[in-house]
Enzyme design. Structure first.
Site, mmCIF file in Angstrom:
data_model
loop_
_atom_site.group_PDB
_atom_site.id
_atom_site.type_symbol
_atom_site.label_atom_id
_atom_site.label_comp_id
_atom_site.label_asym_id
_atom_site.label_seq_id
_atom_site.Cartn_x
_atom_site.Cartn_y
_atom_site.Cartn_z
ATOM 1 C CE LYS A 28 -73.143 47.743 33.128
ATOM 2 N NZ LYS A 28 -74.222 47.699 34.135
ATOM 3 N NE ARG A 103 -71.568 53.616 33.224
ATOM 4 C CZ ARG A 103 -71.711 52.763 34.231
ATOM 5 N NH1 ARG A 103 -72.692 52.904 35.086
ATOM 6 N NH2 ARG A 103 -70.900 51.766 34.398
ATOM 7 N NE ARG A 144 -72.500 44.221 42.847
ATOM 8 C CZ ARG A 144 -72.576 45.020 41.789
ATOM 9 N NH1 ARG A 144 -72.208 44.581 40.611
ATOM 10 N NH2 ARG A 144 -73.047 46.247 41.913
ATOM 11 N NE ARG A 177 -70.331 48.326 43.047
ATOM 12 C CZ ARG A 177 -70.512 48.280 41.736
ATOM 13 N NH1 ARG A 177 -70.012 47.287 41.039
ATOM 14 N NH2 ARG A 177 -71.182 49.223 41.121
ATOM 15 N NE ARG A 188 -75.087 51.641 41.090
ATOM 16 C CZ ARG A 188 -74.956 50.390 41.533
ATOM 17 N NH1 ARG A 188 -75.370 50.036 42.731
ATOM 18 N NH2 ARG A 188 -74.410 49.479 40.756
HETATM 19 P P1 AP5 Z 1 -72.795 42.185 37.511
HETATM 20 O O1 AP5 Z 1 -72.255 41.338 36.439
HETATM 21 O O2 AP5 Z 1 -71.858 42.727 38.541
HETATM 22 O O3 AP5 Z 1 -73.699 43.364 36.909
HETATM 23 P P2 AP5 Z 1 -73.258 44.736 36.265
HETATM 24 O O4 AP5 Z 1 -74.221 45.011 35.179
HETATM 25 O O5 AP5 Z 1 -71.800 44.715 35.948
HETATM 26 O O6 AP5 Z 1 -73.597 45.672 37.518
HETATM 27 P P3 AP5 Z 1 -72.832 46.888 38.163
HETATM 28 O O7 AP5 Z 1 -73.602 47.215 39.418
HETATM 29 O O8 AP5 Z 1 -71.373 46.604 38.342
HETATM 30 O O9 AP5 Z 1 -73.045 47.976 37.090
HETATM 31 P P4 AP5 Z 1 -72.988 49.494 37.238
HETATM 32 O O10 AP5 Z 1 -73.066 49.921 35.859
HETATM 33 O O11 AP5 Z 1 -73.980 50.089 38.165
HETATM 34 O O12 AP5 Z 1 -71.621 49.713 38.040
HETATM 35 P P5 AP5 Z 1 -70.166 50.055 37.536
HETATM 36 O O13 AP5 Z 1 -69.244 49.314 38.386
HETATM 37 O O14 AP5 Z 1 -70.044 49.959 36.077
HETATM 38 O O15 AP5 Z 1 -73.955 41.357 38.238
HETATM 39 C C1 AP5 Z 1 -74.616 41.865 39.369
HETATM 40 C C2 AP5 Z 1 -74.942 40.700 40.307
HETATM 41 O O16 AP5 Z 1 -75.891 39.849 39.682
HETATM 42 C C3 AP5 Z 1 -73.725 39.840 40.618
HETATM 43 O O17 AP5 Z 1 -73.781 39.467 41.952
HETATM 44 C C4 AP5 Z 1 -73.884 38.624 39.676
HETATM 45 O O18 AP5 Z 1 -73.327 37.447 40.239
HETATM 46 C C5 AP5 Z 1 -75.375 38.532 39.504
HETATM 47 N N1 AP5 Z 1 -75.784 38.111 38.154
HETATM 48 C C6 AP5 Z 1 -75.232 38.501 36.971
HETATM 49 N N2 AP5 Z 1 -75.892 37.947 35.941
HETATM 50 C C7 AP5 Z 1 -76.901 37.201 36.489
HETATM 51 C C8 AP5 Z 1 -77.944 36.399 35.930
HETATM 52 N N3 AP5 Z 1 -78.079 36.256 34.600
HETATM 53 N N4 AP5 Z 1 -78.780 35.783 36.778
HETATM 54 C C9 AP5 Z 1 -78.665 35.916 38.147
HETATM 55 N N5 AP5 Z 1 -77.686 36.664 38.728
HETATM 56 C C10 AP5 Z 1 -76.827 37.300 37.903
HETATM 57 O O19 AP5 Z 1 -70.099 51.611 37.895
HETATM 58 C C11 AP5 Z 1 -70.094 52.047 39.243
HETATM 59 C C12 AP5 Z 1 -70.050 53.559 39.275
HETATM 60 O O20 AP5 Z 1 -68.847 54.028 38.656
HETATM 61 C C13 AP5 Z 1 -71.174 54.280 38.531
HETATM 62 O O21 AP5 Z 1 -72.319 54.425 39.302
HETATM 63 C C14 AP5 Z 1 -70.509 55.625 38.231
HETATM 64 O O22 AP5 Z 1 -70.467 56.437 39.361
HETATM 65 C C15 AP5 Z 1 -69.088 55.215 37.895
HETATM 66 N N6 AP5 Z 1 -68.926 54.926 36.462
HETATM 67 C C16 AP5 Z 1 -68.608 53.716 35.898
HETATM 68 N N7 AP5 Z 1 -68.537 53.809 34.568
HETATM 69 C C17 AP5 Z 1 -68.809 55.108 34.264
HETATM 70 C C18 AP5 Z 1 -68.897 55.824 33.047
HETATM 71 N N8 AP5 Z 1 -68.704 55.221 31.863
HETATM 72 N N9 AP5 Z 1 -69.196 57.136 33.107
HETATM 73 C C19 AP5 Z 1 -69.387 57.769 34.292
HETATM 74 N N10 AP5 Z 1 -69.332 57.137 35.487
HETATM 75 C C20 AP5 Z 1 -69.030 55.826 35.471
#
Ligand code: AP5
Length: 242
Positions: A28, A103, A144, A177, A188
């Protein structure tokens, strides 16, 4: 859910409002960066906003960390409040990509109410869901790394830094992370299935959902996304915020 009023004026919002849904590691954030470059609209990542609060040691950051470090979602009120504040900043006048929000069903309904209340002329936004195999999610998240100072993201498999373990921009140490530990990745993913898949169904029923094969390489996922946005007449024109 909170009832705070953020703006007395009713605004218009362009159709460049996009929601990215997908499990942890689906790509994402990576895709939001590319959409920002292509369409000149900012990314609002609730995960990144929360991590910023944690780095700054704010009260909100302390509350969020106890949940995020256990692989759990942070409370709807807190997250919706953060989005409401961010989306009214000037750079979002032409729209934004919401990365990782909404979400929960509660957040999705809040977003509908919020747009109805404060934005005149907003049109249904597009929701893109990235579908990725679980094995691939583990592979990506295990590789990552983040800069401990500026937060820039790397991946030792597909986007390595020039020097091992050091950020290309400020030379600071790269870290993993906390929630990318194997047991928390697993947790997760389960939370995503329980809390966020119903959100995809919510938007599917409303005819707003598009799905993408997120297992493909980054450039293919980006190309497919741009095709979908063009087909949906994702407009280039600009409307003024009133
Ligand atoms: P990346 O682009 O970072 O993936 P992502 O989908 O953004 O993954 P996240 O782990 O950041 O998502 P998440 O939803 O768990 O965490 P968030 O920070 O939102 O890519 C991942 C890796 O893969 C990278 O190294 C990249 O280079 C690689 N990659 C990408 N695309 C690729 C491809 N096509 N091919 C190969 N490699 C690829 O949330 C963290 C925490 O915050 C949550 O657990 C929760 O506690 C809280 N939180 C956040 N938002 C909310 C909400 N709306 N409500 C409640 N709690 C929330």
């Amino acid at each position: 859910m909170h009832t705070q009023k953020y703006s007395s004026a009713t605004k218009s919002i362009s159709t460049k409002l996009l929601v990215l849904l997908g499990p942890p590691g689906a790509g994402k954030g990576t895709l939001a960066d590319q959409i920002a470059a292509e369409y000149n609209i900012p990314q609002i990542s609730t995960g990144e906003l929360l991590r910023l609060h944690v780095r700054r040691k704010t009260v909100l950051g302390t509350r969020a960390r106890t949940r995020a470090d256990r692989g759990l979602l942070v409370g709807d009120d807190l997250v919706c409040d953060m989005v409401a504040r961010r989306i009214t900043e000037p750079d979002c006048a032409r729209g934004a990509t919401l990365d990782g929000f909404p979400r929960t069903i509660g957040q999705a309904k809040w977003l509908d109410r919020y747009l109805d209340k404060y934005y005149r002329e907003h049109v249904p936004f597009i929701v893109l869901k990235l579908n990725v195999e679980e094995e691939e999610l583990f592979r990506r998240l295990s590789a990552r790394r983040l800069c401990s100072s500026c937060g820039r993201a790397y991946n030792i498999l597909v986007r390595p830094p020039n020097t091992a373990d050091a950020c290309d921009f400020d030379g600071e140490k790269l870290i993993t992370r906390r929630d990318d530990a194997q047991d928390l990745i697993h947790k997760r993913i389960r939370v995503y299935q329980q809390e966020t898949l119903p959100v995809a169904n919510y938007y599917r029923d409303k005819g707003q959902l598009r799905e993408i094969n997120g297992n493909a390489p980054v450039h293919s996922v980006a190309a497919e996304t741009m095709r979908i946005l063009q087909d949906a007449s994702f407009p280039q024109r600009q409307r003024q915020c009133r």
